[in-house]
Scaffold this motif. Structure first.
Motif, short mmCIF file in Angstrom:
data_model
loop_
_atom_site.label_atom_id
_atom_site.label_comp_id
_atom_site.label_asym_id
_atom_site.label_seq_id
_atom_site.Cartn_x
_atom_site.Cartn_y
_atom_site.Cartn_z
N GLU A 1 21.13 77.54 4.25
CA GLU A 1 22.20 76.75 4.83
C GLU A 1 23.48 76.59 3.84
O GLU A 1 23.17 75.78 2.94
N ILE A 2 24.45 77.32 3.97
CA ILE A 2 25.74 77.09 2.91
C ILE A 2 26.75 76.61 3.59
O ILE A 2 27.20 77.32 4.21
N LEU B 1 16.70 72.55 16.16
CA LEU B 1 16.02 71.48 15.77
C LEU B 1 16.52 70.07 15.85
O LEU B 1 17.87 69.89 15.95
N PRO B 2 15.86 69.02 15.89
CA PRO B 2 16.64 67.70 15.79
C PRO B 2 16.87 67.59 14.29
O PRO B 2 16.72 68.32 13.40
N LYS B 3 17.85 66.77 14.26
CA LYS B 3 18.69 66.47 12.81
C LYS B 3 17.44 66.41 11.80
O LYS B 3 17.64 66.78 10.56
N ALA B 4 16.59 65.54 11.94
CA ALA B 4 15.54 65.44 10.97
C ALA B 4 15.07 66.72 10.52
O ALA B 4 14.35 66.76 9.23
N LEU B 5 14.89 67.69 11.14
CA LEU B 5 14.19 69.10 10.93
C LEU B 5 15.21 70.24 10.60
O LEU B 5 14.75 71.09 10.15
N LYS B 6 16.24 69.63 10.51
CA LYS B 6 17.38 70.92 10.16
C LYS B 6 17.41 71.11 8.68
O LYS B 6 17.00 69.96 8.11
N PHE C 1 14.97 77.61 5.28
CA PHE C 1 13.78 77.99 5.86
C PHE C 1 13.23 79.23 5.30
O PHE C 1 13.78 80.30 4.91
N VAL C 2 11.95 79.08 5.14
CA VAL C 2 11.04 80.35 4.72
C VAL C 2 10.75 81.42 5.75
O VAL C 2 10.12 80.82 6.93
#
Ligand code: ADP
Ligand code: ZN
Length: 720
Positions: free
Chosen positions: A8-9, A101-106, A48-49
């Motif tokens: 993510e850029i 995804l929830p913020k914590a997992l973005k 993300f992989v």
């Protein structure tokens, strides 16, 4: 070992994976679907992989800097769904994953949301010949057999506890503590009525996998059928997903489900804190929660073995993400996930969208109708009040008839709901003398008057200015705040009726928990009248409400939008449905300046099917959905001339490549927002394949252009 990482850029349209070398220390932990930190240019970014492979075509790869997750964030199913969403919306793949995804997992740098833990202690077994004081003995007594929560032990003595811990007498155990708690199930179950049972059995017994549409009038017991269906699939070891509009995700609905299913529920809605959302999400991931209730993005909840997906109030706008990419529709995703899981998909509504009803009539959906209310009562009688005639007799915004009805119901100890229809551009400020309208200098839309601060504000960019005394154009002292806010109606109402009024709108419900408190207070009859915006129209179930009043039915009709008649009909129908849900019959008053408009007329007759026929006739004539699909292209930028030129170029390129109907370019309804100029092109098409290639080309062409932004919205619900 090599990992393909999607990064993510921010502010960039880079949308591809990059190969990174996996250093030996990470070899055991690298997995598809986890997040990693990688060097990108001079920065470290998250990504993300998406794949792990033996070798790369490129040399000189950089190393992965860090591994963020132990457990997989993007399951195989989510990985695939993301690609489907990208293909359907032309958004970047990374944006499609982030939205799930929830913020914590973005994948964002700098977001840190932790799990919460409780600490438990137990005696180690071996106390040896330690000398203990009384407090220490007391602590040891308490936790010699079982783990005990720290707070219980330190209650006795903090210093003694610390001493025991230091000397190694206590063993620590850390247990995750979820931020939200649900009550235990009370197993509240209503026996279905014969009619409800018929529909339930029809759905379960239906072998075909096509989606079912329950067309059931308000109060017909759809929610009860959903619960029974969910129960059935849960008992078969499956899970269930229920989508509801954000607005009806009130405590009322959640409480009903919690009463029946207890902590098998996970609820995902916007009132959750990031931490709560993270916890709820992991309860779903680890299988503790098997029923997910949530708004739009809950359609991506990481449930496995889904047995049924239900979309309640399927006609609502909120299932479509309109404001930002990816512009997906959760209903479409629900059907796709349904196919992936080979599970039931059920749509429900009292006023099905034209698209769904048209499909049902063609046999693409499986249609089930429920035309009776559970309590056996007729739908409430609806009276139309012609405000053109009433205008001289009215008290402010209230007709005499409505005021009398309110007084009568309040005197009987019954309750009233009043709807102020605020869709559209309600309270703008103008000069009564010359007609000058105050607009936002950045956005070119009407400013809204806020009484409490005596300011005029822009709802798009936040611009604010004091309301002046004299008009800047004609210099007369005749500034007027047209249109009305709930606050003003509340003041009028309090002068007209001796009753306790509860105002529910965006301002009064913005604090956490406020909405819930209000609903409970109204339910407990602490108030006589609930006055509010669209918020009061959906999902609420108060047995004492016998009168519903609509103060201004028309505002939503005047919006320049092809859905405005449908939205008005559906709103009136929904809010009417709040009346007479229990033993006493209800009555509804609709105040309008357009009593002959078909949306108002058929709403007053509770006649969805006539409305459907009439609206379909118009849609066909004007080539609107469901006869044609729409694609909306917005071209925007700071330089008006440049935007205009590029918009025309795009139009010419479309003309050369496709033979579908192309409208525009024209300045958007919201032409200038925050000093950005916006133009629109609309395509009416029959077959997505005929337009997709050229749209992809146009989209790609402008990706690297910093002066022009292109937004593409397939099947938009609003054209602004
Ligand atoms: P809908 O979702 O169609 O508006 P609900 O499921 O909310 O309808 O039902 C309306 C009201 O009737 C609710 O108060 C609900 O608890 C009650 N109800 C529904 N089905 C039954 C039933 N079979 N027996 C008793 N009460 C029911
Ligand atoms: Zn503005």
């Amino acid at each position: 070992m090599i990992a393909e990482v999607l990064v993510e850029i921010t502010n960039s349209n880079v949308d591809k994976t990059f190969d990174y070398n996996v250093p030996d220390k990470f070899i055991n932990d690298i997995k598809v679907g986890i997040r990693v930190e990688v060097p990108f240019g001079k920065r470290i970014v998250n990504g993300f992989v998406l794949a792990v492979k033996k070798c790369s075509d490129l040399d000189d790869l950089k190393d992965i800097s860090n591994i963020i997750d132990k457990e997989i964030v993007l399951t195989d199913e989510l990985l695939e769904l993301g690609k489907i969403v990208r293909d359907k919306t032309l958004a970047t793949l990374i944006s499609c994953y982030q939205v799930m995804l929830p913020k914590a997992l973005k994948a964002h740098v700098g977001v840190q949301i932790n799990k919460k833990y409780d600490y438990f202690y137990k005696v180690n077994g071996d106390i040896g010949n330690l000398k203990l004081n009384d407090k220490q003995k007391e602590i040891i007594e308490l936790c010699k057999d079982d783990f005990v929560l720290k707070s219980e032990l330190v209650k006795i003595s903090v210093s003694s506890f610390n001493t025991l811990l230091r000397k190694g007498v206590l063993t620590e155990e850390r247990r995750e503590h979820y931020r939200l708690n649900y009550n235990d199930a009370n197993r509240v179950i209503h026996k279905l009525t014969p009619k409800q049972k018929e529909i339930y059995e029809e759905i379960i017994g239906y072998k075909d996998l096509k989606p079912s549409l329950i067309y059931g009038v308000t109060g017909s017991g759809k929610t009860e059928i959903y619960m029974e269906l969910i129960d059935y699939y849960l008992k078969k070891g499956k899970t269930a997903l229920l989508l509801v509009p954000e607005i009806s995700l009130t405590t009322q609905l959640i409480n009903r489900f919690v009463d029946r299913f207890g902590n098998k529920i996970a609820a995902l809605h916007s009132a959750l804190s990031d931490g709560e959302r993270y916890d709820e999400y992991r309860r779903i991931q680890n299988g503790e929660a098997t029923i997910v209730i949530g708004a739009r993005s809950a359609v991506f909840a990481p449930l496995e073995r889904i047995g049924i997906i239900i979309v309640d109030e399927e006609h609502t706008d909120s299932y479509k993400q309109s404001e930002s990419n990816p512009r997906y529709n959760a209903k479409e995703i629900a059907i796709i996930r349904g196919e992936m899981h080979k599970c039931k998909v059920v749509f429900g509504s009292a006023t099905p969208s034209l698209e769904s009803m048209a499909r049902a009539k063609k046999g693409v959906f499986h249609l089930l109708s429920l035309m009776e209310r559970v309590n056996g009562k007729e739908l409430p009688e609806v009276k139309i009040i012609d405000m053109n005639k009433e205008i001289r007799r009215t008290r402010g915004h209230f007709s005499l008839e409505l005021v009398n009805a309110i007084r009568e119901k309040v005197a009987l100890g019954e309750q009233v709901i009043l709807l102020l229809n605020r869709r559209g551009y309600a309270s703008f400020v103008t000069c009564k003398n010359c007609g000058h309208a105050f607009k936002c200098p950045n956005c070119d839309i009407s400013l809204t008057y806020h009484k409490s601060s005596n300011t005029m504000r822009c709802h798009y960019c936040g611009y604010a200015d004091k309301k002046p005394f004299v008009c800047p154009e004609c210099h007369e002292k005749s500034i007027n705040d047209l249109g009305v806010g709930t606050q003003r109606i509340e003041e009028e109402l309090e002068k007209l009726v001796d009753a306790k009024v509860l105002r529910m709108d965006y301002d009064t419900t913005s604090r956490k928990g406020a909405h819930e408190k209000m609903i409970n207070a109204f339910k407990n009859h602490e108030y006589d009248i609930l006055l509010g915006t669209q918020m009061v129209s959906k999902g609420l179930d108060f047995p004492l409400v016998t009168l519903v009043g609509v103060i201004n039915a028309d505002t939503s009709l005047n919006i320049p939008d092809y859905n405005s008649a449908f939205n008005t009909f559906s709103l009136l129908n929904q809010v009417s449905g709040r009346a007479g849900r229990s033993k006493k019959s209800g009555i509804v008053y609709i105040q309008t300046f357009n009593k002959d408009h078909y949306a108002i007329k058929y709403a007053s007759e509770n006649n969805y099917l006539y409305f459907y026929e009439e609206e379909m006739r118009i849609r066909r004539l004007l080539k609107y959905p469901p006869y044609y699909y729409l694609c909306y292209i917005r071209i925007s930028g700071k330089d008006n001339n440049l935007v205009n030129n590029e918009a025309n170029k795009i139009k010419r390129s479309l003309d050369r490549n496709i033979s579908d109907i192309i409208l525009g370019p024209s300045p958007s309804i919201l032409y200038k927002i925050n000093n950005i100029y916006r133009y629109s092109i609309i395509i009416k098409y029959k077959n997505i394949d005929s337009i997709k290639d050229i749209l992809i080309k146009i989209n790609d062409h402008y990706k690297t252009n910093n002066n022009i932004k292109i937004e593409i919205d397939f099947n938009p619900l609003h054209i602004m």
